[in-house]
Design a protein around this motif. Structure first.
Motif, short mmCIF file in Angstrom:
data_model
loop_
_atom_site.label_atom_id
_atom_site.label_comp_id
_atom_site.label_asym_id
_atom_site.label_seq_id
_atom_site.Cartn_x
_atom_site.Cartn_y
_atom_site.Cartn_z
N ASN A 180 45.85 36.17 28.58
CA ASN A 180 46.52 35.00 28.02
C ASN A 180 47.51 35.40 26.93
N VAL A 181 47.14 36.36 26.09
CA VAL A 181 48.03 36.83 25.03
C VAL A 181 49.24 37.52 25.64
N VAL A 182 49.01 38.38 26.63
CA VAL A 182 50.12 39.07 27.30
C VAL A 182 51.05 38.06 27.95
N ASN A 183 50.48 37.07 28.63
CA ASN A 183 51.28 36.05 29.28
C ASN A 183 52.08 35.26 28.25
N LEU A 184 51.49 34.94 27.12
CA LEU A 184 52.18 34.22 26.06
C LEU A 184 53.36 35.04 25.54
N ASN A 185 53.14 36.33 25.31
CA ASN A 185 54.22 37.20 24.84
C ASN A 185 55.35 37.29 25.87
N TRP A 186 55.00 37.32 27.15
CA TRP A 186 56.00 37.35 28.22
C TRP A 186 56.78 36.04 28.23
N ARG A 187 56.10 34.93 28.08
CA ARG A 187 56.73 33.61 28.10
C ARG A 187 57.63 33.37 26.88
N ARG A 188 57.43 34.11 25.83
CA ARG A 188 58.28 33.97 24.65
C ARG A 188 59.69 34.49 24.90
N ILE A 189 59.83 35.34 25.90
CA ILE A 189 61.15 35.83 26.30
C ILE A 189 61.83 34.71 27.07
N PRO A 190 63.08 34.37 26.73
CA PRO A 190 63.76 33.29 27.46
C PRO A 190 63.78 33.54 28.97
N LYS A 191 63.69 32.46 29.74
CA LYS A 191 63.58 32.54 31.20
C LYS A 191 64.71 33.34 31.83
N GLU A 192 65.93 33.15 31.36
CA GLU A 192 67.09 33.87 31.93
C GLU A 192 66.93 35.38 31.75
N ILE A 193 66.43 35.77 30.58
CA ILE A 193 66.25 37.20 30.31
C ILE A 193 65.09 37.75 31.13
N ARG A 194 64.00 36.98 31.28
CA ARG A 194 62.89 37.42 32.14
C ARG A 194 63.38 37.67 33.56
N CYS A 195 64.23 36.77 34.07
CA CYS A 195 64.77 36.94 35.43
C CYS A 195 65.60 38.22 35.52
N GLU A 196 66.41 38.48 34.51
CA GLU A 196 67.20 39.72 34.50
C GLU A 196 66.30 40.95 34.49
N LEU A 197 65.26 40.91 33.68
CA LEU A 197 64.33 42.04 33.59
C LEU A 197 63.65 42.31 34.93
N ILE A 198 63.27 41.26 35.63
CA ILE A 198 62.61 41.40 36.94
C ILE A 198 63.57 41.92 37.99
N ASN A 199 64.82 41.50 37.92
CA ASN A 199 65.81 41.86 38.95
C ASN A 199 66.54 43.16 38.67
N GLU A 200 66.30 43.79 37.52
CA GLU A 200 67.03 45.01 37.17
C GLU A 200 66.08 46.12 36.73
N VAL A 201 65.28 46.59 37.66
CA VAL A 201 64.35 47.69 37.40
C VAL A 201 64.83 48.90 38.18
N TYR A 202 64.93 50.04 37.52
CA TYR A 202 65.42 51.23 38.20
C TYR A 202 64.34 51.84 39.08
N CYS A 203 64.71 52.11 40.33
CA CYS A 203 63.83 52.80 41.28
C CYS A 203 64.40 54.19 41.54
N GLY A 204 63.65 55.22 41.18
CA GLY A 204 64.09 56.59 41.39
C GLY A 204 64.21 56.96 42.86
N HIS A 205 63.38 56.37 43.70
CA HIS A 205 63.43 56.66 45.13
C HIS A 205 64.69 56.08 45.76
N CYS A 206 65.03 54.84 45.40
CA CYS A 206 66.24 54.19 45.92
C CYS A 206 67.48 54.59 45.13
#
Length: 88
Positions: free
Chosen positions: A25-51
């Motif tokens: 719950n604490v981790v989820n709360l800390n994640w939710r404190r990040i604005p939604k637009e930024i959370r979406c950017e973080l999820i969509n922009e992760v570097y993959c060394g294989h790709c």
């Protein structure tokens, strides 16, 4: 004696699950404190060394250390394990 042991173990398991749920719950709360637009950017922009590219992380969960949140999941293209750290 066996019943007492099982009862005692059940209480320990309940405490363990309570602690894990509380941390989640604490981790989820800390994640939710990040604005939604930024959370979406973080999820969509992760570097993959294989790709060798930025990809979307899927099947992810959020963990936490003292100074950062950690996204752990899979690459949406190749399926390899990914991890992204986000400073608090």
């Amino acid at each position: 004696m066996t019943k007492e042991w099982k009862l005692h173990m059940g209480e320990k398991e309940k405490d363990y699950l309570k602690d894990k749920t509380c941390k989640a719950n604490v981790v989820n709360l800390n994640w939710r404190r990040i604005p939604k637009e930024i959370r979406c950017e973080l999820i969509n922009e992760v570097y993959c060394g294989h790709c060798d590219d930025c990809v979307k992380i899927i099947k992810y969960y959020i963990d936490e250390s003292e100074y950062e949140l950690i996204l752990k999941g899979k690459c949406s293209i190749c399926g390899k394990d990914l991890e992204k750290t986000i400073e608090k």
